[in-house]
Design an enzyme around this catalytic site. Sequence first.
Site, PDB file in Angstrom:
ATOM      1  N   CYS A  87       7.203  28.669  43.620  1.00  0.00           N
ATOM      2  CA  CYS A  87       8.384  28.090  44.262  1.00  0.00           C
ATOM      3  C   CYS A  87       8.890  26.906  43.434  1.00  0.00           C
ATOM      4  O   CYS A  87       9.404  27.097  42.344  1.00  0.00           O
ATOM      5  CB  CYS A  87       8.063  27.724  45.710  1.00  0.00           C
ATOM      6  SG  CYS A  87       9.536  27.511  46.746  1.00  0.00           S
ATOM      7  N   HIS A 195       5.087  32.645  47.969  1.00  0.00           N
ATOM      8  CA  HIS A 195       3.909  31.778  48.055  1.00  0.00           C
ATOM      9  C   HIS A 195       2.629  32.588  48.279  1.00  0.00           C
ATOM     10  O   HIS A 195       2.245  32.820  49.427  1.00  0.00           O
ATOM     11  CB  HIS A 195       4.065  30.808  49.229  1.00  0.00           C
ATOM     12  CG  HIS A 195       5.054  29.719  49.007  1.00  0.00           C
ATOM     13  ND1 HIS A 195       4.703  28.474  48.541  1.00  0.00           N
ATOM     14  CD2 HIS A 195       6.398  29.683  49.188  1.00  0.00           C
ATOM     15  CE1 HIS A 195       5.785  27.706  48.456  1.00  0.00           C
ATOM     16  NE2 HIS A 195       6.833  28.420  48.838  1.00  0.00           N
ATOM     17  N   GLU A 197      -0.366  31.544  48.014  1.00  0.00           N
ATOM     18  CA  GLU A 197      -1.375  30.687  48.661  1.00  0.00           C
ATOM     19  C   GLU A 197      -1.218  30.681  50.180  1.00  0.00           C
ATOM     20  O   GLU A 197      -2.115  30.230  50.885  1.00  0.00           O
ATOM     21  CB  GLU A 197      -1.297  29.258  48.100  1.00  0.00           C
ATOM     22  CG  GLU A 197      -0.174  28.390  48.618  1.00  0.00           C
ATOM     23  CD  GLU A 197       1.185  28.660  47.994  1.00  0.00           C
ATOM     24  OE1 GLU A 197       2.143  27.927  48.308  1.00  0.00           O
ATOM     25  OE2 GLU A 197       1.301  29.618  47.187  1.00  0.00           O
TER      26      GLU A 197
END
Length: 222
Positions: A87, A195, A197
């Site tokens: 990002c 994302h 994560e």
Amino acid sequence: MKSAVITFPGSNCDRDMAVALRQVSGRDPLRVWHGDADLPDGLDFIALPGGFSYGDYLRSGAMAANSPIMRSVAAAAARGVPVLGVCNGFQVLTEAGLLPGALMRNARQTFICRTVELRVENAESRFTRAYEPGETIRIPVAHHDGNYYADQTVLDRLEGEGRVAFRYLDNANGSQRDIAGILNEAGNVLGMMPHPERAVEEAHGGTDGRRLFEGALRELVG
């Protein structure tokens, strides 16, 4: 295995990234502040997290790209150290010249925050090798400036060299050629808007992001 998460003023996903790296590697990553001139010795992996570095008051990632630590990140990448930018981290990598192109305002001028479907375009890089070629995965996005742009010569080169890592199946931000993530020429730098994560455990609603870290860290964690 020794990893690091770089934090800029306005980063807000640095802890998420650190937790993901700890869950996969079993070791806490080092936390590095943007104003540091040097990275710790012996790093095996570097992550630039999401957020709004410097409040995105200029271009997203433009001010962070000129932070002292980015000179050391660029030098580490040149030595072959894997670097992941997610990002805002992707925006920083393009602004720093470690990846081509730019991330512009979303086509509909709105912030997008939802889970999207991606197609794995390159399943041979160290970041994507835990996926199957052409596999559809689900990863969250949360951005206002995720519209990937590059001129046609650069886009053709990315396609021809197999450097498009992920592609949107539902391109809500207007990215050219549905590009969601790209690799550098050497294959050790990945920038992506979604994302991973935020998709490493079932409580997140899915674990498709976990395999990115498992593939990238495979040799490093045994």
